[in-house]
Design a protein around this motif. Structure first.
Motif, short mmCIF file in Angstrom:
data_model
loop_
_atom_site.label_atom_id
_atom_site.label_comp_id
_atom_site.label_asym_id
_atom_site.label_seq_id
_atom_site.Cartn_x
_atom_site.Cartn_y
_atom_site.Cartn_z
N GLU A 19 -50.13 -33.43 110.76
CA GLU A 19 -51.75 -33.98 110.37
C GLU A 19 -51.64 -35.32 109.47
OE1 GLU A 19 -52.77 -31.01 107.69
OE2 GLU A 19 -54.01 -29.82 109.23
N ARG A 20 -49.90 -35.52 109.27
CA ARG A 20 -48.80 -36.50 108.21
C ARG A 20 -49.11 -37.94 109.43
NH1 ARG A 20 -43.65 -37.68 107.90
NH2 ARG A 20 -42.96 -34.92 109.15
N TYR A 21 -49.18 -37.65 110.39
CA TYR A 21 -48.64 -38.42 111.34
C TYR A 21 -50.11 -38.77 112.13
CZ TYR A 21 -44.53 -39.65 112.93
OH TYR A 21 -43.14 -39.93 112.38
N GLY A 22 -51.68 -37.95 111.74
CA GLY A 22 -52.87 -38.63 112.03
C GLY A 22 -53.57 -38.11 112.97
N ILE A 23 -52.58 -37.10 113.43
CA ILE A 23 -52.79 -37.46 115.04
C ILE A 23 -53.87 -35.64 115.40
CG2 ILE A 23 -52.05 -35.72 117.15
CD1 ILE A 23 -49.27 -36.68 116.36
N LYS A 73 -49.29 -37.08 124.51
CA LYS A 73 -48.12 -38.25 124.24
C LYS A 73 -48.28 -38.42 123.04
CE LYS A 73 -48.81 -40.79 128.09
NZ LYS A 73 -49.02 -42.31 128.86
N ASP A 74 -49.39 -38.32 121.98
CA ASP A 74 -49.02 -38.11 120.47
C ASP A 74 -47.97 -36.91 119.92
OD1 ASP A 74 -51.14 -40.03 120.54
OD2 ASP A 74 -52.77 -38.39 120.36
N ILE A 75 -47.58 -36.24 120.25
CA ILE A 75 -46.81 -35.61 119.61
C ILE A 75 -45.84 -35.88 120.62
CG2 ILE A 75 -46.19 -32.58 120.04
CD1 ILE A 75 -48.59 -32.61 118.91
#
Length: 383
Positions: free
Chosen positions: A68-72, A89-91
């Motif tokens: 959530e901190r990365y806005g994924i 890829k987001d992870i």
């Protein structure tokens, strides 16, 4: 990531040509990165309590907070499984960014040929191997084995971690392919081929363990989430019991059909709840001589026999598809020799084992990734 954030100098040696291949392929490319509900009951191990310390030290909520901190963007699916909305890829990029920010060095194309213990406190292990064609020789204070298991060797899986464990006197429990489809060698194989592509929600049980999910017929046998789950509890020679109508009191239902539609055929009634193609195959198995007999002519005892088969279809797989398609490796380094708090080998200072290499195998649904995050964090706090 965790070790580097503590100021430790960290080098990752990756065997494959790039890191995170298993992350990228998981969840159909959407990465089932954890689960909203994680407990020791979701894991199989000779020591059922071993995973508790790491799971509590770094829980699913800790990983979710980073996502959530990365806005994924992510979503919750059946059984509280969490998936990326866009791409796995987001992870992977999130984890690589965290490592980069902390100063972690990552080298790919690295193949180890030997690991040996040294007598120095600052350089307790010497590693030899090669990166591409270039010889590699390194010394380190702490060595963390995070090599995964034997599953899906095309993604970089190998047995090197078990070799290192054996070299340093650690026991390795019996290993088997886990979360893997089943194959059949008898008439069931031909049945599965004819039904290939059909999915049906069922309950499957084996060795006092039961799962309810979709079963998928394939040209090799049976797959789908329910079969992958139960494969973790199946051993060669075991029989699977499949309830094809888990929401139905089948005996009562068939008797009511007989009373209400006495002139109907049995397959017509079963077609109301199962696909025609599956019903046709079951008819050929269980009541071929009575295919054209009206329900009124079935005795209650005969209906009861057929109901029992529908509720507990007994199948004995010839085997599984093996490590080629298995999502995990069951078994691994015996946890008796590992500290559950630090992941360090009890009698070999500076040697750590984390993730799938250990005798900790999670269910389908994000649990194996969570074990990777949790055990890695525990080791990272202590290396």
């Amino acid at each position: 990531m965790t070790a580097a954030q503590r100021g430790r100098r960290v080098l990752v040696l990756e065997r494959a040509n790039k890191v995170g291949k298993k992350i990228l392929m998981s969840g159909g490319g959407r990465c089932n990165f954890t689960n909203h509900f994680v407990s020791a009951e979701n894991f199989i191990s000779a020591n059922e309590h071993f995973c508790k310390a790491a799971l509590s030290r770094y829980s699913q909520w800790d990983f979710i907070a980073m996502v959530e901190r990365y806005g994924i963007p992510y979503e919750e699916r059946k059984h509280s499984q969490l998936f990326c909305l866009s791409s796995a890829k987001d992870i992977l990029n999130m984890l690589l960014d965290e490592c980069s920010d902390a100063g972690v060095e990552i080298r790919s194309h690295c193949e180890l040929t030997s690991v040996s213990a040294l007598d120095h406190d600052n350089s307790r292990y010497q590693l030899k191997g090669h990166q591409n064609q270039t010889p590699l020789q390194l010394a380190c204070q702490s060595l963390v084995v995070a090599s995964g298991g034997l599953s899906i060797p095309t993604l970089g899986g190998s047995g090197i971690g078990y070799d290192i464990a054996t070299q340093f006197g650690l026991a390795v429990t019996k290993k088997q392919a886990g979360l893997v489809p089943f194959m059949f060698s008898d008439a069931s194989k031909a049945l599965c081929e004819r039904l290939s592509g059909l999915a049906v929600e069922v309950e499957v049980s084996c060795n006092n363990t039961l799962f309810r999910e979709n079963l998928l017929f394939t040209h090799r046998g049976m797959s789908g989430p329910v079969m992958l789950q139960i494969s973790n509890y199946w051993n060669p020679g075991d029989t699977l019991s499949i309830n094809l109508l888990p929401d139905t009191d089948i005996i009562q239902w068939l008797q009511e059909l007989k009373q209400q539609q006495p002139r109907s055929l049995l397959r017509s009634g079963i077609n109301q709840k199962l696909s025609k193609s599956l019903t046709s195959e079951l008819q050929a198995l269980w009541w071929p001589e009575e295919a054209d007999k009206p329900l009124a002519e079935f005795s209650d005892r005969r209906l009861s026999e057929i109901a029992q088969k529908l509720a507990a279809w007994q199948l004995k797989p010839s085997g599984t598809e093996g490590y080629r398609t298995a999502e995990v490796t069951r078994g691994g380094v015996d946890t008796a020799a590992i500290s559950s708090k630090t992941m360090e080998t009890k009698h070999q200072p500076g040697l750590y084992f984390i993730g799938e290499i250990l005798d900790v195998t999670g269910w389908l649904g994000g649990f194996n990734f969570q074990w990777a995050w949790s055990s890695g964090y525990s080791a990272g706090l202590n290396v």
